[in-house]
Design a protein around this motif. Structure first.
Motif, mmCIF file in Angstrom:
data_model
loop_
_atom_site.group_PDB
_atom_site.id
_atom_site.type_symbol
_atom_site.label_atom_id
_atom_site.label_comp_id
_atom_site.label_asym_id
_atom_site.label_seq_id
_atom_site.Cartn_x
_atom_site.Cartn_y
_atom_site.Cartn_z
ATOM 1 N N SER A 22 0.827 -1.197 0.000
ATOM 2 C CA SER A 22 0.000 0.000 0.000
ATOM 3 C C SER A 22 0.865 1.251 0.000
ATOM 4 C CB SER A 22 -0.892 0.010 1.239
ATOM 5 O OG SER A 22 -0.093 -0.103 2.404
ATOM 6 N N ILE A 23 0.220 2.355 -0.354
ATOM 7 C CA ILE A 23 0.808 3.672 -0.175
ATOM 8 C C ILE A 23 -0.150 4.433 0.729
ATOM 9 C CG2 ILE A 23 1.551 5.811 -1.253
ATOM 10 C CD1 ILE A 23 2.055 4.231 -3.808
ATOM 11 N N ILE A 24 0.344 4.815 1.895
ATOM 12 C CA ILE A 24 -0.461 5.561 2.857
ATOM 13 C C ILE A 24 0.190 6.928 2.975
ATOM 14 C CG2 ILE A 24 -1.308 5.647 5.219
ATOM 15 C CD1 ILE A 24 -0.818 2.592 5.312
ATOM 16 N N ILE A 54 5.088 -4.376 -0.662
ATOM 17 C CA ILE A 54 5.834 -3.155 -0.414
ATOM 18 C C ILE A 54 4.866 -2.098 0.110
ATOM 19 C CG2 ILE A 54 7.194 -1.334 -1.489
ATOM 20 C CD1 ILE A 54 8.152 -3.505 -3.494
ATOM 21 N N HIS A 55 5.210 -1.527 1.256
ATOM 22 C CA HIS A 55 4.374 -0.508 1.888
ATOM 23 C C HIS A 55 5.154 0.794 1.956
ATOM 24 C CE1 HIS A 55 1.581 -3.632 3.288
ATOM 25 N NE2 HIS A 55 2.670 -4.340 3.549
ATOM 26 N N ALA A 77 1.629 4.367 17.689
ATOM 27 C CA ALA A 77 1.264 5.316 16.647
ATOM 28 C C ALA A 77 1.264 4.616 15.283
ATOM 29 C CB ALA A 77 2.219 6.505 16.648
ATOM 30 N N LEU A 78 2.303 3.826 15.006
ATOM 31 C CA LEU A 78 2.382 3.032 13.769
ATOM 32 C C LEU A 78 2.765 1.620 14.136
ATOM 33 C CD1 LEU A 78 2.512 2.579 10.686
ATOM 34 C CD2 LEU A 78 4.837 3.483 10.739
ATOM 35 N N TYR A 79 1.967 0.654 13.683
ATOM 36 C CA TYR A 79 2.227 -0.758 13.936
ATOM 37 C C TYR A 79 2.434 -1.440 12.596
ATOM 38 C CZ TYR A 79 1.705 -5.276 16.376
ATOM 39 O OH TYR A 79 1.909 -6.521 16.915
ATOM 40 N N LEU A 80 3.661 -1.895 12.350
ATOM 41 C CA LEU A 80 3.982 -2.665 11.153
ATOM 42 C C LEU A 80 3.751 -4.121 11.526
ATOM 43 C CD1 LEU A 80 7.263 -0.783 10.180
ATOM 44 C CD2 LEU A 80 4.928 -0.315 9.419
ATOM 45 N N GLY A 81 2.597 -4.639 11.165
ATOM 46 C CA GLY A 81 2.140 -5.907 11.700
ATOM 47 C C GLY A 81 2.332 -7.108 10.811
ATOM 48 N N THR A 82 3.476 -7.256 10.205
ATOM 49 C CA THR A 82 3.756 -8.439 9.411
ATOM 50 C C THR A 82 5.250 -8.705 9.383
ATOM 51 O OG1 THR A 82 3.537 -9.483 7.240
ATOM 52 C CG2 THR A 82 3.855 -7.128 7.271
ATOM 53 N N SER A 83 5.599 -9.956 9.228
ATOM 54 C CA SER A 83 7.013 -10.298 9.162
ATOM 55 C C SER A 83 7.519 -10.363 7.730
ATOM 56 C CB SER A 83 7.262 -11.639 9.857
ATOM 57 O OG SER A 83 6.516 -12.650 9.225
ATOM 58 N N THR A 84 6.628 -10.254 6.738
ATOM 59 C CA THR A 84 7.041 -10.412 5.342
ATOM 60 C C THR A 84 6.934 -9.126 4.535
ATOM 61 O OG1 THR A 84 4.813 -11.126 4.762
ATOM 62 C CG2 THR A 84 6.428 -12.852 5.291
ATOM 63 N N GLY A 85 6.430 -8.054 5.113
ATOM 64 C CA GLY A 85 6.305 -6.801 4.385
ATOM 65 C C GLY A 85 7.617 -6.057 4.289
ATOM 66 N N ARG A 86 7.659 -5.128 3.355
ATOM 67 C CA ARG A 86 8.800 -4.231 3.190
ATOM 68 C C ARG A 86 8.282 -2.813 3.317
ATOM 69 N NH1 ARG A 86 12.019 -7.304 -1.659
ATOM 70 N NH2 ARG A 86 12.372 -9.181 -0.447
ATOM 71 N N TYR A 87 8.996 -1.978 4.081
ATOM 72 C CA TYR A 87 8.470 -0.676 4.457
ATOM 73 C C TYR A 87 9.425 0.450 4.127
ATOM 74 C CZ TYR A 87 5.794 -3.909 7.303
ATOM 75 O OH TYR A 87 5.029 -4.954 7.719
ATOM 76 N N GLN A 118 17.779 -4.536 6.255
ATOM 77 C CA GLN A 118 17.685 -3.839 4.975
ATOM 78 C C GLN A 118 16.494 -4.312 4.148
ATOM 79 O OE1 GLN A 118 19.734 -1.353 4.330
ATOM 80 N NE2 GLN A 118 18.691 -0.853 2.453
ATOM 81 N N THR A 119 16.125 -5.575 4.259
ATOM 82 C CA THR A 119 15.006 -6.102 3.492
ATOM 83 C C THR A 119 13.679 -5.552 3.987
ATOM 84 O OG1 THR A 119 16.223 -8.136 3.090
ATOM 85 C CG2 THR A 119 13.852 -8.222 2.763
ATOM 86 N N ALA A 120 13.489 -5.503 5.306
ATOM 87 C CA ALA A 120 12.206 -5.096 5.862
ATOM 88 C C ALA A 120 12.035 -3.581 5.915
ATOM 89 C CB ALA A 120 12.033 -5.677 7.262
ATOM 90 N N TYR A 121 13.103 -2.847 6.150
ATOM 91 C CA TYR A 121 13.023 -1.412 6.404
ATOM 92 C C TYR A 121 13.935 -0.692 5.422
ATOM 93 C CZ TYR A 121 12.885 2.809 9.411
ATOM 94 O OH TYR A 121 12.715 4.065 9.921
ATOM 95 N N ASN A 122 13.348 -0.088 4.407
ATOM 96 C CA ASN A 122 14.084 0.459 3.278
ATOM 97 C C ASN A 122 15.094 1.531 3.684
ATOM 98 O OD1 ASN A 122 14.509 2.288 0.853
ATOM 99 N ND2 ASN A 122 13.403 0.564 -0.058
ATOM 100 N N ALA A 123 16.210 1.556 2.982
ATOM 101 C CA ALA A 123 17.296 2.493 3.270
ATOM 102 C C ALA A 123 16.902 3.947 3.018
ATOM 103 C CB ALA A 123 18.525 2.149 2.437
ATOM 104 N N THR A 124 15.830 4.193 2.288
ATOM 105 C CA THR A 124 15.396 5.571 2.036
ATOM 106 C C THR A 124 14.446 6.082 3.118
ATOM 107 O OG1 THR A 124 13.590 4.861 0.609
ATOM 108 C CG2 THR A 124 15.707 5.343 -0.458
ATOM 109 N N SER A 125 14.179 5.289 4.133
ATOM 110 C CA SER A 125 13.348 5.751 5.250
ATOM 111 C C SER A 125 14.090 6.857 5.996
ATOM 112 C CB SER A 125 13.037 4.598 6.204
ATOM 113 O OG SER A 125 12.219 3.640 5.568
ATOM 114 N N ASN A 126 13.410 8.017 6.177
ATOM 115 C CA ASN A 126 14.108 9.156 6.763
ATOM 116 C C ASN A 126 13.125 10.287 7.052
ATOM 117 O OD1 ASN A 126 16.234 10.677 7.711
ATOM 118 N ND2 ASN A 126 17.425 10.543 5.821
ATOM 119 N N ASN A 127 13.609 11.307 7.737
ATOM 120 C CA ASN A 127 12.869 12.539 7.998
ATOM 121 C C ASN A 127 11.575 12.316 8.784
ATOM 122 O OD1 ASN A 127 14.728 14.181 6.503
ATOM 123 N ND2 ASN A 127 13.827 13.304 4.667
ATOM 124 N N ASN A 128 11.583 11.393 9.721
ATOM 125 C CA ASN A 128 10.420 11.135 10.561
ATOM 126 C C ASN A 128 10.626 11.737 11.938
ATOM 127 O OD1 ASN A 128 8.884 9.222 8.760
ATOM 128 N ND2 ASN A 128 10.834 8.137 8.902
#
Length: 181
Positions: A22-24, A54-55, A77-87, A118-128
């Motif tokens: 999804s895209i949220i 991919i989320h 506040a945010l629950y990433l509730g899966t072991s197979t997703g990528r965020y 690196q697989t689950a949590y993308n390297a471009t995650s930032n500015n939060n």
């Protein structure tokens, strides 16, 4: 949003729910309540992202400030509730000043399954911005309910994020107390 009733298993009070890739983006979530929730398996959650795929979670503001008369009360506040997703998480404000009860926790970012690799949590995650009140055992910036890892401070979280992801992931992610109108 108010989740009525008493939960003794896995019920949740949810602001936004998404599944299967999804895209949220561009949401404001607040005033989610569960006044009688009581279980270590239940959560009051601003954004719940489930399923494989991919989320992308961009430009959201989540403000939780709830309490419960229940014995155990958790919130995220945010629950990433899966072991197979990528965020990929970017430009979000995840602010949780709820009052944990019993064995419960107040968490900004919570995950189930594999950690912040690196697989689950993308390297471009930032500015939060992640905030969960005064750091302590019950107030956590990050918590993984599978491996029971937890970070009370943004420094601990950033060390985990950079060490497991490399590069500049979360280089501009912060924690700060804000005022909401």
């Amino acid at each position: 949003i108010t989740a009525a009733g008493l939960s003794t298993t896995t019920a949740q009070g949810l602001g936004v729910y998404s599944d299967f890739g999804s895209i949220i983006y561009n949401n404001i979530v607040g005033d989610v309540k569960a006044p009688a929730m009581s279980s270590t398996g239940s959560y009051l959650t601003g954004l719940l992202v489930l399923g494989s795929g991919i989320h992308r979670v961009y430009h959201n503001t989540v403000y939780l400030n709830a309490s419960s008369t229940g014995t155990d009360f958790n919130s995220a506040a945010l629950y990433l509730g899966t072991s197979t997703g990528r965020y990929t998480l970017a430009n979000n404000i995840l602010y949780n000043t709820s009052t944990a009860a019993g064995l419960g926790r107040t968490v900004a970012l919570q995950k189930i399954g594999a950690g912040l690799d690196q697989t689950a949590y993308n390297a471009t995650s930032n500015n939060n911005l992640y905030y969960a009140g005064t750091p302590g055992v019950s107030n956590l910036i990050y918590r993984n309910v599978t491996d029971l890892s937890a970070d009370q401070t943004i420094c601990e979280f950033l060390n985990r994020s950079v060490l497991t992801g490399g590069g500049s992931r979360d280089a501009y992610t912060v924690s700060a107390s804000l005022s909401f109108a």
